[in-house]
Design a protein around this motif. Structure first.
Motif, PDB file in Angstrom:
ATOM      1  N   LEU A 130      12.284   6.409  10.270  1.00 62.28           N
ATOM      2  CA  LEU A 130      11.619   5.523  11.213  1.00 62.28           C
ATOM      3  C   LEU A 130      12.667   4.910  12.129  1.00 62.28           C
ATOM      4  CD1 LEU A 130       9.063   4.029  12.161  1.00 62.28           C
ATOM      5  CD2 LEU A 130       9.528   2.318  10.394  1.00 62.28           C
ATOM      6  N   GLN A 188      -4.922   6.566   1.766  1.00 62.43           N
ATOM      7  CA  GLN A 188      -4.200   5.315   1.564  1.00 62.43           C
ATOM      8  C   GLN A 188      -4.705   4.661   0.287  1.00 62.43           C
ATOM      9  OE1 GLN A 188      -5.172   1.859   4.020  1.00 62.43           O
ATOM     10  NE2 GLN A 188      -2.998   1.541   4.380  1.00 62.43           N
ATOM     11  N   GLN A 195       0.664   5.440   1.349  1.00 61.58           N
ATOM     12  CA  GLN A 195      -0.091   6.486   2.023  1.00 61.58           C
ATOM     13  C   GLN A 195       0.527   7.834   1.668  1.00 61.58           C
ATOM     14  OE1 GLN A 195      -0.311   5.693   6.312  1.00 61.58           O
ATOM     15  NE2 GLN A 195      -0.052   3.508   5.896  1.00 61.58           N
ATOM     16  N   PRO A 254      -3.194   3.917   8.467  1.00 60.85           N
ATOM     17  CA  PRO A 254      -2.934   5.354   8.660  1.00 60.85           C
ATOM     18  C   PRO A 254      -2.387   5.660  10.038  1.00 60.85           C
ATOM     19  CG  PRO A 254      -5.040   5.026   7.599  1.00 60.85           C
ATOM     20  CD  PRO A 254      -4.553   3.665   7.976  1.00 60.85           C
ATOM     21  N   GLN A 255      -1.389   6.522  10.073  1.00 63.23           N
ATOM     22  CA  GLN A 255      -0.742   6.881  11.323  1.00 63.23           C
ATOM     23  C   GLN A 255      -1.194   8.273  11.775  1.00 63.23           C
ATOM     24  OE1 GLN A 255       3.527   6.262  11.333  1.00 63.23           O
ATOM     25  NE2 GLN A 255       3.314   4.585   9.855  1.00 63.23           N
ATOM     26  N   PHE A 314       4.386  14.059   1.777  1.00 60.09           N
ATOM     27  CA  PHE A 314       5.182  12.838   1.876  1.00 60.09           C
ATOM     28  C   PHE A 314       4.373  11.639   1.411  1.00 60.09           C
ATOM     29  CE2 PHE A 314       8.597  14.389   4.556  1.00 60.09           C
ATOM     30  CZ  PHE A 314       8.023  15.382   5.324  1.00 60.09           C
ATOM     31  N   ASN A 352       0.854  -1.183   0.000  1.00 59.57           N
ATOM     32  CA  ASN A 352       0.000   0.000   0.000  1.00 59.57           C
ATOM     33  C   ASN A 352       0.889   1.232   0.000  1.00 59.57           C
ATOM     34  OD1 ASN A 352       0.237   1.260   2.925  1.00 59.57           O
ATOM     35  ND2 ASN A 352       0.193  -0.956   3.182  1.00 59.57           N
ATOM     36  N   LEU A 357       1.972  -4.029   8.957  1.00 59.32           N
ATOM     37  CA  LEU A 357       2.000  -2.602   9.247  1.00 59.32           C
ATOM     38  C   LEU A 357       1.532  -1.903   7.976  1.00 59.32           C
ATOM     39  CD1 LEU A 357       5.450  -1.972  11.005  1.00 59.32           C
ATOM     40  CD2 LEU A 357       3.186  -1.946  12.049  1.00 59.32           C
ATOM     41  N   GLY A 358       0.905  -0.742   8.114  1.00 57.95           N
ATOM     42  CA  GLY A 358       0.515  -0.015   6.917  1.00 57.95           C
ATOM     43  C   GLY A 358      -0.789   0.723   7.038  1.00 57.95           C
ATOM     44  N   LEU A 361       8.301   0.016   6.368  1.00 58.32           N
ATOM     45  CA  LEU A 361       7.672   1.298   6.069  1.00 58.32           C
ATOM     46  C   LEU A 361       8.766   2.277   5.678  1.00 58.32           C
ATOM     47  CD1 LEU A 361       5.228   1.638   9.096  1.00 58.32           C
ATOM     48  CD2 LEU A 361       4.620   1.041   6.745  1.00 58.32           C
ATOM     49  N   TYR A 407       9.827   8.438  15.256  1.00 60.58           N
ATOM     50  CA  TYR A 407      10.490   8.942  14.065  1.00 60.58           C
ATOM     51  C   TYR A 407      11.440  10.061  14.457  1.00 60.58           C
ATOM     52  CZ  TYR A 407       6.956   6.787  10.996  1.00 60.58           C
ATOM     53  OH  TYR A 407       6.147   5.915  10.320  1.00 60.58           O
ATOM     54  N   TYR A 452       0.827  11.901   3.142  1.00 61.74           N
ATOM     55  CA  TYR A 452       0.706  12.783   4.299  1.00 61.74           C
ATOM     56  C   TYR A 452       1.066  14.209   3.889  1.00 61.74           C
ATOM     57  CZ  TYR A 452       0.616   8.628   7.274  1.00 61.74           C
ATOM     58  OH  TYR A 452       0.265   7.439   7.864  1.00 61.74           O
ATOM     59  N   PHE A 496      -2.324  12.528   7.987  1.00 63.03           N
ATOM     60  CA  PHE A 496      -2.706  11.518   6.997  1.00 63.03           C
ATOM     61  C   PHE A 496      -3.712  12.086   6.008  1.00 63.03           C
ATOM     62  CE2 PHE A 496      -3.650   7.439   5.282  1.00 63.03           C
ATOM     63  CZ  PHE A 496      -5.032   7.361   5.138  1.00 63.03           C
ATOM     64  N   LEU A 556       4.356   7.395   1.898  1.00 66.97           N
ATOM     65  CA  LEU A 556       4.848   6.347   2.799  1.00 66.97           C
ATOM     66  C   LEU A 556       4.513   5.011   2.170  1.00 66.97           C
ATOM     67  CD1 LEU A 556       5.966   5.225   5.454  1.00 66.97           C
ATOM     68  CD2 LEU A 556       3.709   5.574   6.478  1.00 66.97           C
TER      69      LEU A 556
END
Lengths: 109, 116
Positions: free
Chosen positions: B45, A48, A33, B104-105, A88, A31, B101-102, A97, B35, A35, A45, A90
């Motif tokens: 990271l 995605q 994402q 939204p953060q 950015f 995937n 993992l992946g 990541l 981070y 930002y 965010f 990701l």
């Protein structure tokens, strides 16, 4: 290891012009994402993408994920001064990541 | 208000000091991240904890030591830092599925660290 290249590093536009930033991964991603980080702020965010060839829109923003799931783009139509910031990508793949370096967008009113 | 709170916001310390950065998330997430963001460099990271287990450690010097006592709290213990460690340290959280993992953060506002 996984690397994500993002270009351009900087982009200055006149208000009303379009803007595009591109990300290219060295490996196939699960995937991607996107930002946005305003000056002095933290990353927020945006979206995605998970499917091959996926296209998503948010008002003036259009996000694309390539067919091979190795590249992606963010396009802003008719930029406004509120679009200023660093964008950015990701890239995600299992437990890996990797952020792109980001594109700093400045808009001249 | 992002749901992720970092303290302190600013920290100035000498190279021989020991200090800790704290992060707390109120979003019910099960993964937390540290981070490093330096000027003109991409987000780096440092550490990832998923379900309180460290799942990623990107070759970070041992002078940085993370701790995750539960899914809501994350610490970064600092000891004998170098001037090049001056940067913005960001914490983030996400809701992940097991083995992945992946998602939204959500980021905190960061701690601006200066090493004298």
């Amino acid at each position: 290891g996984q690397q994500v290249m993002q270009i351009p590093q900087y982009q200055h536009v006149q208000e009303g012009e379009d803007f595009t930033t591109y990300c290219n991964s060295s490996t196939t991603l699960s995937n991607i994402q996107w930002y946005k980080q305003r000056p002095g702020g933290h990353p927020v965010f945006l979206i995605q993408l998970v499917k091959s060839g996926e296209v998503k829109k948010q008002k003036r923003l259009t996000f694309q994920f390539g067919e091979a799931k190795k590249n992606s783009s963010l396009h802003i139509t008719a930029t406004q001064t509120t679009d200023v910031g660093t964008y950015f990508c990701l890239g995600g793949s299992n437990y890996k990541l990797t952020f792109g370096k980001g594109t700093l967008l400045t808009v001249n009113p | 208000e992002t749901g992720v709170t970092q303290t302190p916001r600013h920290l100035v310390m000498g190279m021989t000091n020991k200090k800790s950065l704290k992060c707390e998330q109120h979003l019910g997430h099960n993964a937390m991240y540290w981070y490093k963001q330096s000027a003109k460099k991409p987000l780096e990271l440092m550490f990832v904890y998923s379900l309180e287990e460290r799942v990623e450690n990107n070759s970070v010097p041992s002078r940085f030591s993370p701790e995750c006592p539960n899914s809501s709290h994350l610490f970064l213990h600092l000891h004998t830092l170098q001037p090049e460690d001056s940067a913005l340290y960001l914490c983030a959280s996400s809701q992940e599925s097991y083995g992945e993992l992946g998602q939204p953060q959500h980021f905190g506002d960061g701690t601006r660290l200066s090493i004298l």
